[in-house]
Design a protein around this motif. Structure first.
Motif, PDB file in Angstrom:
ATOM      1  N   LEU A  82     -17.825  24.608  -6.470  1.00 57.97           N
ATOM      2  CA  LEU A  82     -18.724  23.782  -7.282  1.00 57.97           C
ATOM      3  C   LEU A  82     -18.076  22.452  -7.637  1.00 57.97           C
ATOM      4  CD1 LEU A  82     -21.318  23.404  -8.868  1.00 57.97           C
ATOM      5  CD2 LEU A  82     -20.274  24.655 -10.773  1.00 57.97           C
ATOM      6  N   GLY A  83     -16.798  22.497  -8.031  1.00 56.05           N
ATOM      7  CA  GLY A  83     -16.097  21.267  -8.399  1.00 56.05           C
ATOM      8  C   GLY A  83     -15.950  20.309  -7.242  1.00 56.05           C
ATOM      9  N   THR A  84     -15.701  20.852  -6.047  1.00 52.49           N
ATOM     10  CA  THR A  84     -15.601  20.016  -4.848  1.00 52.49           C
ATOM     11  C   THR A  84     -16.951  19.419  -4.497  1.00 52.49           C
ATOM     12  OG1 THR A  84     -13.793  21.401  -4.001  1.00 52.49           O
ATOM     13  CG2 THR A  84     -14.932  19.997  -2.409  1.00 52.49           C
ATOM     14  N   LYS A  85     -18.002  20.218  -4.638  1.00 55.91           N
ATOM     15  CA  LYS A  85     -19.352  19.731  -4.372  1.00 55.91           C
ATOM     16  C   LYS A  85     -19.708  18.585  -5.314  1.00 55.91           C
ATOM     17  CE  LYS A  85     -23.623  19.763  -2.826  1.00 55.91           C
ATOM     18  NZ  LYS A  85     -23.938  19.270  -1.464  1.00 55.91           N
ATOM     19  N   LEU A  86     -19.349  18.730  -6.589  1.00 53.46           N
ATOM     20  CA  LEU A  86     -19.640  17.688  -7.583  1.00 53.46           C
ATOM     21  C   LEU A  86     -18.640  16.536  -7.510  1.00 53.46           C
ATOM     22  CD1 LEU A  86     -20.462  19.966 -10.658  1.00 53.46           C
ATOM     23  CD2 LEU A  86     -22.076  18.755  -9.186  1.00 53.46           C
ATOM     24  N   ASN A  87     -17.537  16.750  -6.783  1.00 50.37           N
ATOM     25  CA  ASN A  87     -16.498  15.721  -6.624  1.00 50.37           C
ATOM     26  C   ASN A  87     -15.971  15.245  -7.986  1.00 50.37           C
ATOM     27  OD1 ASN A  87     -14.824  14.195  -5.071  1.00 50.37           O
ATOM     28  ND2 ASN A  87     -16.402  12.892  -4.196  1.00 50.37           N
ATOM     29  N   LEU A  88     -15.645  16.188  -8.846  1.00 51.34           N
ATOM     30  CA  LEU A  88     -15.246  15.870 -10.216  1.00 51.34           C
ATOM     31  C   LEU A  88     -13.975  15.037 -10.281  1.00 51.34           C
ATOM     32  CD1 LEU A  88     -15.908  19.312 -11.952  1.00 51.34           C
ATOM     33  CD2 LEU A  88     -17.364  17.276 -11.979  1.00 51.34           C
ATOM     34  N   GLU A  89     -12.998  15.382  -9.454  1.00 55.10           N
ATOM     35  CA  GLU A  89     -11.707  14.683  -9.474  1.00 55.10           C
ATOM     36  C   GLU A  89     -11.878  13.196  -9.173  1.00 55.10           C
ATOM     37  OE1 GLU A  89      -7.372  14.665  -9.674  1.00 55.10           O
ATOM     38  OE2 GLU A  89      -8.744  16.330 -10.029  1.00 55.10           O
ATOM     39  N   ARG A  90     -12.593  12.878  -8.092  1.00 62.22           N
ATOM     40  CA  ARG A  90     -12.746  11.474  -7.702  1.00 62.22           C
ATOM     41  C   ARG A  90     -13.571  10.701  -8.726  1.00 62.22           C
ATOM     42  NH1 ARG A  90     -15.488   9.691  -2.067  1.00 62.22           N
ATOM     43  NH2 ARG A  90     -17.374   9.825  -3.337  1.00 62.22           N
ATOM     44  N   LYS A 118      -6.230  19.013  -6.629  1.00 62.42           N
ATOM     45  CA  LYS A 118      -7.293  18.391  -7.412  1.00 62.42           C
ATOM     46  C   LYS A 118      -7.724  19.357  -8.515  1.00 62.42           C
ATOM     47  CE  LYS A 118      -8.957  15.528  -3.597  1.00 62.42           C
ATOM     48  NZ  LYS A 118     -10.113  15.157  -2.744  1.00 62.42           N
ATOM     49  N   THR A 119      -6.965  19.323  -9.605  1.00 61.84           N
ATOM     50  CA  THR A 119      -7.173  20.284 -10.687  1.00 61.84           C
ATOM     51  C   THR A 119      -8.564  20.184 -11.294  1.00 61.84           C
ATOM     52  OG1 THR A 119      -4.801  20.052 -11.194  1.00 61.84           O
ATOM     53  CG2 THR A 119      -6.162  21.207 -12.797  1.00 61.84           C
ATOM     54  N   LEU A 120      -9.074  18.969 -11.413  1.00 60.30           N
ATOM     55  CA  LEU A 120     -10.402  18.802 -12.003  1.00 60.30           C
ATOM     56  C   LEU A 120     -11.488  19.475 -11.164  1.00 60.30           C
ATOM     57  CD1 LEU A 120     -10.600  15.204 -13.505  1.00 60.30           C
ATOM     58  CD2 LEU A 120     -10.822  17.384 -14.696  1.00 60.30           C
ATOM     59  N   ASP A 121     -11.294  19.505  -9.862  1.00 62.25           N
ATOM     60  CA  ASP A 121     -12.273  20.187  -9.010  1.00 62.25           C
ATOM     61  C   ASP A 121     -12.259  21.699  -9.238  1.00 62.25           C
ATOM     62  OD1 ASP A 121     -13.106  17.831  -7.938  1.00 62.25           O
ATOM     63  OD2 ASP A 121     -12.053  18.036  -6.031  1.00 62.25           O
ATOM     64  N   LEU A 122     -11.193  22.201  -9.859  1.00 56.77           N
ATOM     65  CA  LEU A 122     -11.108  23.622 -10.179  1.00 56.77           C
ATOM     66  C   LEU A 122     -11.658  23.940 -11.570  1.00 56.77           C
ATOM     67  CD1 LEU A 122      -7.468  24.334  -8.901  1.00 56.77           C
ATOM     68  CD2 LEU A 122      -9.567  25.208  -7.882  1.00 56.77           C
ATOM     69  N   LEU A 123     -11.960  22.898 -12.351  1.00 54.26           N
ATOM     70  CA  LEU A 123     -12.360  23.083 -13.741  1.00 54.26           C
ATOM     71  C   LEU A 123     -13.584  23.993 -13.929  1.00 54.26           C
ATOM     72  CD1 LEU A 123     -11.044  22.089 -16.313  1.00 54.26           C
ATOM     73  CD2 LEU A 123     -12.713  20.228 -16.395  1.00 54.26           C
TER      74      LEU A 123
END
Length: 229
Positions: A72-80, A204-209
């Motif tokens: 989900l985090g990768t899909k939303l691209n939270l880190e970038r 990419k820790t934020l993508d794991l949030l």
């Protein structure tokens, strides 16, 4: 809410103090602080997992949480998205510092159980203890990443305030089992943040949030199923 307010003020004071100290720190000492924070995050992450893993009633839940959360985090691209937002106003790696800070401040037994104890029994001991720890942590983080670490204070206030209000309205909805599962996942995320700071591997820790959302959803669904059985 007095405990949460004290915790928020502690982070603000620590961030301001650390930012003043940063101005007098030479680059090589700043690099030493980076390494120190990376090692501390790794150690705290390992400790959280090692402490709570034996208590887990659902030993594979954290695996599913990380898998679903990372997708989900990768899909939303939270880190970038977060990096882009912070980089508009800061040329340093503040985004990395904020990610680490928010995990350390918010994802831990004291920060989760503290508002519950405060709402149910008026016991602010957990939050005062957490405030003391966060005062030291925020000072070191701001000494490394600058005054921008103060942005973590309102996030902590909203996090603990939400738990406090939810407990006041619905009672002790956060069980020990849920705290255990959240702490395991949170410990892994803190560990990942430390690995990134030490430049061992870019994670990419934020993508794991979003992984932190899976345990609460699991317990809600479990409760719903039990009601129909």
């Amino acid at each position: 809410m007095i405990g949460t307010i004290a915790n928020t003020i502690a982070i603000l004071v620590g961030s301001i103090t650390g930012s003043f100290l940063k101005k007098g720190i030479k680059p090589r000492y700043q690099n030493a602080l980076y390494n120190a924070m990376g090692l501390a995050a790794v150690a705290l992450g390992i400790n959280a997992v090692a402490t709570h893993m034996p208590k887990s009633q659902y030993p594979v839940l954290f695996i599913g949480s990380l898998a679903l959360g990372s997708l989900l985090g990768t899909k939303l691209n939270l880190e970038r998205r977060f990096q882009g937002l912070i980089n508009r106003y800061s040329k340093s790696n503040l985004a990395q510092g904020l990610t680490t800070g928010l995990l350390l401040y918010c994802i831990g037994t004291l920060s989760i159980v503290g508002p519950v104890m405060s709402a149910l029994y008026g016991d602010h001991t957990y939050l005062y203890t957490n405030a003391t720890l966060d005062l030291v942590t925020s000072t070191v983080l701001a000494g490394t990443y600058g005054i921008g670490m103060a942005l973590a204070a309102p996030v902590l206030f909203l996090w603990q305030g939400s738990i406090y209000l939810l407990t006041c309205l619905a009672g002790p909805v956060i069980s020990d089992a849920l705290v255990t599962e959240i702490s395991i996942v949170g410990g892994i995320l803190i560990f990942c943040s430390g690995i990134s700071i030490l430049k061992i591997k870019e994670i990419k820790t934020l993508d794991l949030l979003p992984s932190l959302l899976v345990p609460p959803l699991f317990f809600v669904l479990k409760k719903v199923v039990e009601c129909f059985l």
